[in-house]
Design a protein around this motif. Structure first.
Motif, PDB file in Angstrom:
ATOM      1  N   LEU A   1       2.885  -0.794  -6.740  1.00 14.79           N
ATOM      2  CA  LEU A   1       4.682  -1.447  -7.214  1.00 14.79           C
ATOM      3  C   LEU A   1       5.633  -0.044  -5.986  1.00 14.79           C
ATOM      4  O   LEU A   1       6.299  -0.275  -5.376  1.00 14.79           O
ATOM      5  N   LEU A   2       4.495   1.365  -5.559  1.00 18.94           N
ATOM      6  CA  LEU A   2       4.914   2.248  -5.502  1.00 18.94           C
ATOM      7  C   LEU A   2       4.784   2.210  -3.864  1.00 18.94           C
ATOM      8  O   LEU A   2       6.196   2.518  -2.944  1.00 18.94           O
ATOM      9  N   PHE A   3       3.397   2.217  -3.395  1.00 23.13           N
ATOM     10  CA  PHE A   3       3.378   1.692  -1.949  1.00 23.13           C
ATOM     11  C   PHE A   3       4.425   0.226  -1.529  1.00 23.13           C
ATOM     12  O   PHE A   3       4.868   0.356  -0.477  1.00 23.13           O
ATOM     13  N   THR A   4       4.816  -0.487  -2.224  1.00 19.79           N
ATOM     14  CA  THR A   4       5.637  -2.226  -1.516  1.00 19.79           C
ATOM     15  C   THR A   4       7.170  -1.290  -1.589  1.00 19.79           C
ATOM     16  O   THR A   4       7.692  -1.196  -0.649  1.00 19.79           O
ATOM     17  N   VAL A   5       7.557  -0.362  -2.733  1.00 20.14           N
ATOM     18  CA  VAL A   5       8.923   0.232  -2.467  1.00 20.14           C
ATOM     19  C   VAL A   5       8.829   1.369  -1.231  1.00 20.14           C
ATOM     20  O   VAL A   5       9.804   1.173  -0.079  1.00 20.14           O
ATOM     21  N   TRP A   6       8.079   1.770  -0.528  1.00 19.96           N
ATOM     22  CA  TRP A   6       8.447   3.242   0.258  1.00 19.96           C
ATOM     23  C   TRP A   6       7.620   1.558   1.637  1.00 19.96           C
ATOM     24  O   TRP A   6       8.542   2.327   3.012  1.00 19.96           O
ATOM     25  N   VAL A   7       7.083   0.814   1.724  1.00 22.53           N
ATOM     26  CA  VAL A   7       6.858  -0.183   2.447  1.00 22.53           C
ATOM     27  C   VAL A   7       8.313  -1.018   3.674  1.00 22.53           C
ATOM     28  O   VAL A   7       9.002  -1.155   4.074  1.00 22.53           O
ATOM     29  N   THR A   8       9.256  -1.342   1.348  1.00 24.28           N
ATOM     30  CA  THR A   8      10.335  -1.691   1.822  1.00 24.28           C
ATOM     31  C   THR A   8      11.595  -0.504   2.563  1.00 24.28           C
ATOM     32  O   THR A   8      12.115  -0.652   3.367  1.00 24.28           O
TER      33      THR A   8
ATOM     34  N   ALA B   1       0.046  -0.796   5.964  1.00 32.28           N
ATOM     35  CA  ALA B   1      -0.434  -2.368   5.636  1.00 32.28           C
ATOM     36  C   ALA B   1      -1.808  -2.199   4.601  1.00 32.28           C
ATOM     37  O   ALA B   1      -2.421  -2.714   3.071  1.00 32.28           O
ATOM     38  N   LEU B   2      -2.573  -1.361   5.325  1.00 35.30           N
ATOM     39  CA  LEU B   2      -4.490  -0.805   4.475  1.00 35.30           C
ATOM     40  C   LEU B   2      -3.732  -0.596   3.402  1.00 35.30           C
ATOM     41  O   LEU B   2      -4.521  -0.628   2.337  1.00 35.30           O
ATOM     42  N   TYR B   3      -2.426   0.716   3.512  1.00 30.76           N
ATOM     43  CA  TYR B   3      -2.796   1.157   2.027  1.00 30.76           C
ATOM     44  C   TYR B   3      -2.056  -0.318   1.118  1.00 30.76           C
ATOM     45  O   TYR B   3      -2.455  -0.108   0.239  1.00 30.76           O
ATOM     46  N   GLN B   4      -1.170  -0.806   1.107  1.00 31.17           N
ATOM     47  CA  GLN B   4      -0.977  -2.319   0.644  1.00 31.17           C
ATOM     48  C   GLN B   4      -2.199  -3.198   0.111  1.00 31.17           C
ATOM     49  O   GLN B   4      -2.208  -3.385  -1.518  1.00 31.17           O
ATOM     50  N   VAL B   5      -3.165  -3.476   1.784  1.00 30.06           N
ATOM     51  CA  VAL B   5      -3.990  -4.162   0.806  1.00 30.06           C
ATOM     52  C   VAL B   5      -4.848  -3.359   0.147  1.00 30.06           C
ATOM     53  O   VAL B   5      -5.549  -3.284  -0.924  1.00 30.06           O
ATOM     54  N   LEU B   6      -5.255  -1.898   0.094  1.00 29.44           N
ATOM     55  CA  LEU B   6      -6.187  -0.965  -0.763  1.00 29.44           C
ATOM     56  C   LEU B   6      -6.029  -0.524  -2.204  1.00 29.44           C
ATOM     57  O   LEU B   6      -6.617  -0.933  -2.508  1.00 29.44           O
ATOM     58  N   SER B   7      -4.056  -0.823  -2.275  1.00 32.62           N
ATOM     59  CA  SER B   7      -3.872  -0.969  -3.276  1.00 32.62           C
ATOM     60  C   SER B   7      -3.881  -2.015  -4.664  1.00 32.62           C
ATOM     61  O   SER B   7      -3.978  -2.056  -5.385  1.00 32.62           O
ATOM     62  N   ALA B   8      -4.013  -3.429  -3.623  1.00 31.49           N
ATOM     63  CA  ALA B   8      -3.943  -4.577  -4.333  1.00 31.49           C
ATOM     64  C   ALA B   8      -5.294  -4.650  -4.642  1.00 31.49           C
ATOM     65  O   ALA B   8      -6.198  -5.158  -5.421  1.00 31.49           O
ATOM     66  N   LEU B   9      -6.761  -4.123  -3.571  1.00 33.03           N
ATOM     67  CA  LEU B   9      -7.776  -4.220  -4.012  1.00 33.03           C
ATOM     68  C   LEU B   9      -8.365  -3.156  -5.220  1.00 33.03           C
ATOM     69  O   LEU B   9      -9.144  -3.706  -5.844  1.00 33.03           O
ATOM     70  N   ALA B  10      -7.089  -2.734  -5.815  1.00 34.19           N
ATOM     71  CA  ALA B  10      -7.492  -1.328  -6.315  1.00 34.19           C
ATOM     72  C   ALA B  10      -6.810  -2.317  -8.415  1.00 34.19           C
ATOM     73  O   ALA B  10      -7.633  -2.535  -9.551  1.00 34.19           O
ATOM     74  N   VAL B  11      -5.591  -2.992  -7.895  1.00 34.72           N
ATOM     75  CA  VAL B  11      -5.482  -3.488  -8.968  1.00 34.72           C
ATOM     76  C   VAL B  11      -6.051  -4.932  -9.072  1.00 34.72           C
ATOM     77  O   VAL B  11      -7.001  -5.020 -10.665  1.00 34.72           O
TER      78      VAL B  11
END
Length: 131
Positions: A96-103, A47-57
């Motif tokens: 997108l790739l972090f979302t794929v991996w989490v899924t 989830a932290l990886y998702q948050v950090l990637s959303a922060l970058a976007v």
């Protein structure tokens, strides 16, 4: 009647404002995860990886506000425009790739009953290097 240039500036201000709020929310979420030491749990790290990637976007999309006056002097913005365009595409692909991996991980855990914690490095490396 409102001029179209005023509408464009207004749209850019709304765009920058909403992305600015996204940046603040992502920073707050990351700080909470770090302060509460939730990163020790694998799912919270994902989830932290998702948050950090959303922060970058959100941060990179906020930088697009530079182009409010692009039509007036396109030559001065050319290189910055190319760089920000690349960064926008790259960060969106990382997200997108972090979302794929989490899924994928949640599917394997919930349906196949397999815990793939050992693939965390693969998740991060492919998400950052593949785009």
């Amino acid at each position: 009647m409102v001029a179209s240039s005023e509408i464009g500036v207004f749209n850019h201000a709304i765009f920058a404002g909403t992305n600015g709020v996204s940046v603040l929310v992502c920073v707050l979420a990351a700080i909470l995860v770090l302060c509460l030491k939730l990163y020790k749990t694998f799912v919270y790290r994902l989830a932290l990886y998702q948050v950090l990637s959303a922060l970058a976007v959100a941060f990179v999309e906020t930088m697009q506000v530079v182009f409010i006056n692009y039509d007036k002097s396109p030559n001065s913005y050319r290189h910055v425009c190319i760089a920000i365009g690349f960064l926008v595409q790259y960060t969106i692909w990382v997200k997108l790739l972090f979302t794929v991996w989490v899924t994928f991980h949640l599917f394997c855990f919930a349906v196949l009953h397999k815990n793939l914690k050992k693939l965390e490095v693969l998740y991060v490396v492919t998400s950052l290097l593949v785009p």
